[in-house]
Design an enzyme around this catalytic site. Structure first.
Site, PDB file in Angstrom:
ATOM      1  CD  GLU A 148      -2.815   1.005   2.560  1.00 18.27           C
ATOM      2  OE1 GLU A 148      -2.582   0.130   3.411  1.00 18.27           O
ATOM      3  OE2 GLU A 148      -3.775   1.795   2.643  1.00 18.27           O
ATOM      4  CE  LYS A 165      -7.487   1.318   3.117  1.00 14.13           C
ATOM      5  NZ  LYS A 165      -6.209   1.654   3.778  1.00 14.13           N
ATOM      6  CB  CYS A 186      -4.677  -1.866   3.751  1.00 19.03           C
ATOM      7  SG  CYS A 186      -3.898  -2.111   5.355  1.00 19.03           S
TER       8      CYS A 186
HETATM    9  N1  URP Z   1      -3.562   0.898   5.966  1.00 16.43           N
HETATM   10  C1  URP Z   1      -4.563   0.350   6.610  1.00 16.43           C
HETATM   11  O1  URP Z   1      -5.680   0.276   6.118  1.00 16.43           O
HETATM   12  N2  URP Z   1      -4.264  -0.111   7.855  1.00 16.43           N
HETATM   13  C2  URP Z   1      -5.240  -0.478   8.784  1.00 16.43           C
HETATM   14  C3  URP Z   1      -4.732  -1.404   9.786  1.00 16.43           C
HETATM   15  C4  URP Z   1      -5.162  -2.811   9.534  1.00 16.43           C
HETATM   16  O2  URP Z   1      -6.172  -3.030   8.874  1.00 16.43           O
HETATM   17  O3  URP Z   1      -4.498  -3.695  10.024  1.00 16.43           O
END
Ligand code: URP
Length: 420
Positions: free
Chosen positions: A152, A227, A264
């Site tokens: 990401e 996203k 993510c």
């Molecule tokens: N970048 C992101 O969405 N991180 C969130 C943390 C996770 O989902 O573990």
């Protein structure tokens, strides 16, 4: 606090300081170094599953890639998911790569130097993928191999903890600097590349999105996915930076298979995974940036479950390292102010629809995971388990249609003998 509890907490946060697991690169390495071979084989069978009834095969790593990994000190592993031989279809084997990486220079350096340094750092890893014949590459939540995939927002530090607006400057249009950099490699190595970036949408008032760009094997831009779900957990204050995606759940039909990207935090949403499956994905990439303290116990489970439930392959990519920011921040959770998110624990891996998975890359080092996969396995698992056929979508469609209405009432039948 007990000493053992303090050590456990420290290990969760940083992996004991250097990001390793008590000196080991990964859980697999810890187990293989400490168990008798016959015990390791059994543990492996239980933890990683079996592919076509056998332990997952490793694949010989091409010499040029091995030389690059030695010279630049990145983890390099290669495996193969087989499928049964079919009477009417040829095998459809694609070579897919995942890249995980840390940032290259401190977050206090100039933005242009930080970006250039990340590009420089990635070059040998992408070359290793390309020279190994990877068809699809995915970078971490920000990059992908011949099918490649990166992590990401690979082209910048993961500054979304700070809430400082200056980091917005690092956002790029779809055809910006990072895309141009990767297009060269896509052409050079006939490779599809998934590049997750922070996107600046200049045609819509400079709106920012968290976007994965799909670069075709001729260097063309096939499309993008933004996203869908934004975290509001711990230090992940990402809604300060970009909006909830508006691109739905696209599947991209590439020269090497039908791929999709679940960025993510989207991995915590089973319906998000389902939607990519309904649109026909054969491989879904999950480029991520997440830290041990928050999510490590979930990491080996969610993507693997999605691969099983949706009869597709999943490539999970996470950042590596601890990124220190110049100004301390808090996240309104009563914790003392701090300058870093904690340790991004890498551990990128592939899951297959038959419930097998690869070992993970290093918890502390940059890495390239190369995996051959016979995409025929997806349909074979659908035929075997029939999860799609037996799903009863109509009853869930009905429930969801009622649930989103303001007058929804949960279907609860109360025991009349309860004393209310
Ligand atoms: N970048 C992101 O969405 N991180 C969130 C943390 C996770 O989902 O573990």
């Amino acid at each position: 606090m007990e000493k053992s509890e303090a050590v456990a907490n420290e290990n969760l946060r940083n992996g004991g300081g250097d990001g390793s697991i008590c000196g080991y690169e990964s859980l697999c390495q810890l187990l293989s170094s400490n168990l008798e071979p016959h015990l390791f084989e059994e543990v492996n069978r239980l933890i990683l599953g079996l592919n076509c009834g056998k332990a997952l095969q490793s694949v010989a790593i091409p010499e040029p890639a091995k030389a690059l990994s030695d010279e630049h000190d990145f983890d390099l592993q290669a495996f193969r998911f087989n499928a049964d031989r079919e009477a009417l279809r040829e095998p459809r084997v694609v070579r897919v790569g995942l890249i995980q990486n840390s940032i290259a220079i401190p977050t206090t350096a100039s933005f242009s130097d930080q970006k250039k340094a990340i590009f420089q750092k990635l070059k040998p890893i992408i070359e290793a993928a390309g020279s190994s014949g990877v068809n699809i590459l995915c970078l971490q939540a920000s990059w992908m191999m011949t099918l490649r995939e990166l992590q990401e927002a690979w082209m910048m530090p993961f500054a979304f903890c700070t809430r400082e607006k200056k980091w917005c400057e690092l956002a790029e249009p779809i055809d910006g600097e990072s895309t141009k950099f990767l297009q060269e490699y896509a052409r050079k190595y006939n490779m599809v590349i998934v590049s997750p970036i922070l996107e600046r949408d200049v045609n819509h008032g400079d709106t920012l999105w968290n976007t994965a760009i799909i670069i075709g094997n001729h260097g063309n831009i096939i499309g993008k996915h933004r996203k869908n779900h934004i975290p509001r957990v711990g230090d992940f204050n990402e809604s300060t930076y970009y909006m909830e995606g508006n691109t739905g759940h696209p599947v991209f039909e590439t020269a090497f298979g039908k791929i999709a990207v679940n960025i993510c935090y989207g991995r915590h949403h089973p319906l998000n995974w389902l939607a990519f499956g309904l649109n026909g994905a054969e491989i879904v990439f999950n480029p991520s940036a997440t830290v041990g303290e928050l999510s490590e116990p979930m990491w080996p489970i969610e993507a693997r479950n999605a691969a099983i439930a949706n009869s597709y392959f999943v490539g999970s990519i996470n950042r590596v390292g601890t990124e220190i920011f110049p100004n301390a921040f808090t996240s309104g959770d009563g914790k003392p102010q701090h300058n870093d998110f904690g340790h991004f624990y890498g551990s990128s891996y592939f899951s297959a629809p038959d419930a097998s998975c690869t070992p993970s890359l290093s918890r502390r080092k940059d890495g390239l995971l190369i995996t051959d996969m016979d995409l025929n396995l997806c349909r074979q698992l659908k035929d075997k388990w029939g999860f799609r056929m037996t799903a009863r979508y109509e009853i869930y469609a009905d429930l969801l249609a009622r649930y989103v209405r303001p007058d929804f009432e949960p279907q609860v039948i109360t025991d009349p003998s309860l004393n209310r």
